[in-house]
Design a protein around this motif. Structure first.
Motif, PDB file in Angstrom:
ATOM      1  N   GLY A  68       0.764  -1.240   0.000  1.00 49.63           N
ATOM      2  CA  GLY A  68       0.000   0.000   0.000  1.00 49.63           C
ATOM      3  C   GLY A  68       0.794   1.289   0.000  1.00 49.63           C
ATOM      4  O   GLY A  68       0.219   2.375   0.050  1.00 49.63           O
ATOM      5  N   VAL A  69       2.114   1.203  -0.053  1.00 48.32           N
ATOM      6  CA  VAL A  69       2.935   2.414  -0.083  1.00 48.32           C
ATOM      7  C   VAL A  69       2.806   3.053  -1.462  1.00 48.32           C
ATOM      8  O   VAL A  69       2.896   2.382  -2.483  1.00 48.32           O
ATOM      9  CB  VAL A  69       4.418   2.094   0.214  1.00 48.32           C
ATOM     10  CG1 VAL A  69       5.269   3.347   0.122  1.00 48.32           C
ATOM     11  CG2 VAL A  69       4.562   1.435   1.571  1.00 48.32           C
ATOM     12  N   SER A  70       2.586   4.336  -1.499  1.00 47.88           N
ATOM     13  CA  SER A  70       2.505   5.071  -2.753  1.00 47.88           C
ATOM     14  C   SER A  70       3.900   5.183  -3.370  1.00 47.88           C
ATOM     15  O   SER A  70       4.891   5.403  -2.658  1.00 47.88           O
ATOM     16  CB  SER A  70       1.938   6.463  -2.494  1.00 47.88           C
ATOM     17  OG  SER A  70       1.914   7.222  -3.664  1.00 47.88           O
ATOM     18  N   GLU A  71       3.990   5.014  -4.674  1.00 44.31           N
ATOM     19  CA  GLU A  71       5.289   5.056  -5.359  1.00 44.31           C
ATOM     20  C   GLU A  71       6.049   6.346  -5.066  1.00 44.31           C
ATOM     21  O   GLU A  71       7.259   6.331  -4.890  1.00 44.31           O
ATOM     22  CB  GLU A  71       5.074   4.898  -6.870  1.00 44.31           C
ATOM     23  CG  GLU A  71       6.344   4.764  -7.658  1.00 44.31           C
ATOM     24  CD  GLU A  71       6.096   4.492  -9.133  1.00 44.31           C
ATOM     25  OE1 GLU A  71       6.860   5.045  -9.945  1.00 44.31           O
ATOM     26  OE2 GLU A  71       5.168   3.748  -9.484  1.00 44.31           O
ATOM     27  N   ASP A  72       5.347   7.458  -4.978  1.00 44.24           N
ATOM     28  CA  ASP A  72       6.020   8.730  -4.731  1.00 44.24           C
ATOM     29  C   ASP A  72       6.416   8.924  -3.263  1.00 44.24           C
ATOM     30  O   ASP A  72       6.990   9.942  -2.906  1.00 44.24           O
ATOM     31  CB  ASP A  72       5.185   9.912  -5.227  1.00 44.24           C
ATOM     32  CG  ASP A  72       3.864  10.047  -4.508  1.00 44.24           C
ATOM     33  OD1 ASP A  72       3.359   9.050  -3.956  1.00 44.24           O
ATOM     34  OD2 ASP A  72       3.318  11.165  -4.497  1.00 44.24           O
ATOM     35  N   HIS A  73       6.142   7.928  -2.420  1.00 41.68           N
ATOM     36  CA  HIS A  73       6.564   7.973  -1.025  1.00 41.68           C
ATOM     37  C   HIS A  73       7.781   7.080  -0.776  1.00 41.68           C
ATOM     38  O   HIS A  73       8.138   6.835   0.371  1.00 41.68           O
ATOM     39  CB  HIS A  73       5.434   7.535  -0.099  1.00 41.68           C
ATOM     40  CG  HIS A  73       4.379   8.584   0.036  1.00 41.68           C
ATOM     41  ND1 HIS A  73       3.239   8.394   0.773  1.00 41.68           N
ATOM     42  CD2 HIS A  73       4.278   9.838  -0.467  1.00 41.68           C
ATOM     43  CE1 HIS A  73       2.493   9.481   0.720  1.00 41.68           C
ATOM     44  NE2 HIS A  73       3.113  10.372  -0.029  1.00 41.68           N
ATOM     45  N   ILE A  74       8.393   6.594  -1.851  1.00 44.84           N
ATOM     46  CA  ILE A  74       9.555   5.719  -1.723  1.00 44.84           C
ATOM     47  C   ILE A  74      10.814   6.442  -2.198  1.00 44.84           C
ATOM     48  O   ILE A  74      10.838   7.031  -3.270  1.00 44.84           O
ATOM     49  CB  ILE A  74       9.366   4.425  -2.543  1.00 44.84           C
ATOM     50  CG1 ILE A  74       8.138   3.650  -2.041  1.00 44.84           C
ATOM     51  CG2 ILE A  74      10.623   3.549  -2.482  1.00 44.84           C
ATOM     52  CD1 ILE A  74       7.762   2.463  -2.908  1.00 44.84           C
ATOM     53  N   VAL A  75      11.858   6.368  -1.368  1.00 43.16           N
ATOM     54  CA  VAL A  75      13.182   6.874  -1.724  1.00 43.16           C
ATOM     55  C   VAL A  75      14.127   5.681  -1.629  1.00 43.16           C
ATOM     56  O   VAL A  75      14.163   4.993  -0.604  1.00 43.16           O
ATOM     57  CB  VAL A  75      13.657   7.989  -0.769  1.00 43.16           C
ATOM     58  CG1 VAL A  75      15.061   8.447  -1.136  1.00 43.16           C
ATOM     59  CG2 VAL A  75      12.679   9.154  -0.773  1.00 43.16           C
ATOM     60  N   PHE A  76      14.867   5.422  -2.687  1.00 45.15           N
ATOM     61  CA  PHE A  76      15.826   4.309  -2.701  1.00 45.15           C
ATOM     62  C   PHE A  76      17.230   4.893  -2.632  1.00 45.15           C
ATOM     63  O   PHE A  76      17.605   5.709  -3.468  1.00 45.15           O
ATOM     64  CB  PHE A  76      15.668   3.461  -3.965  1.00 45.15           C
ATOM     65  CG  PHE A  76      16.222   2.077  -3.804  1.00 45.15           C
ATOM     66  CD1 PHE A  76      15.372   1.007  -3.595  1.00 45.15           C
ATOM     67  CD2 PHE A  76      17.582   1.850  -3.827  1.00 45.15           C
ATOM     68  CE1 PHE A  76      15.866  -0.274  -3.416  1.00 45.15           C
ATOM     69  CE2 PHE A  76      18.105   0.581  -3.642  1.00 45.15           C
ATOM     70  CZ  PHE A  76      17.241  -0.492  -3.444  1.00 45.15           C
TER      71      PHE A  76
END
Length: 130
Positions: A68-76
């Motif tokens: 359920g994490v939004s793609e724009d809430h992910i930092v790699f």
């Protein structure tokens, strides 16, 4: 990388995802995943010291998206990456932000390891040899 983050971000919730590339096929295999409750409500920082093909990173991103994490809430975040791996991730997940300290395009054709003179990251970090 986790130890350093924990020293400056003590109140953050941590999870773990262990993905290991198959030694023969180089396909990523999920070995373990434990994510914090309500992860979908938070920004997620994924860390891996190296990105070669991007396959392991993309699997980790997909696991977060499936929870359920939004793609724009992910930092790699990665210390060493190849342009091919970065391109693969950006193509598949254009809203994920990538932070990479060093790009290096020299990859071993047989083992798909970065051949930059830095050695395999784990070997350098733990003082072991392949």
């Amino acid at each position: 990388m986790e130890k350093a983050l924990r020293s400056v971000a003590r109140t953050v919730h941590y999870g773990k995802i262990l993905i290991v590339g198959d030694p023969v096929t180089h396909e990523p295999r999920l070995h373990y995943a434990k994510l914090p409750p309500s992860i979908e409500q938070h920004q997620v920082l994924l860390m891996d010291p190296t990105i070669v093909s991007g396959a392991n990173a993309m699997m980790a991103i997909r696991i977060c998206l499936d929870h359920g994490v939004s793609e724009d809430h992910i930092v790699f975040v990665s210390l060493l990456a190849t342009p091919q791996g970065v391109h693969a991730i950006q193509t598949a997940f254009p809203l994920v932000r990538l932070v990479v300290a060093l790009l290096d395009s020299r990859i071993g054709k047989d083992d798909l390891l970065v051949k930059s003179g830095y050695g395999v990251f784990g070997d350098r970090y733990f003082g072991t040899e392949c």
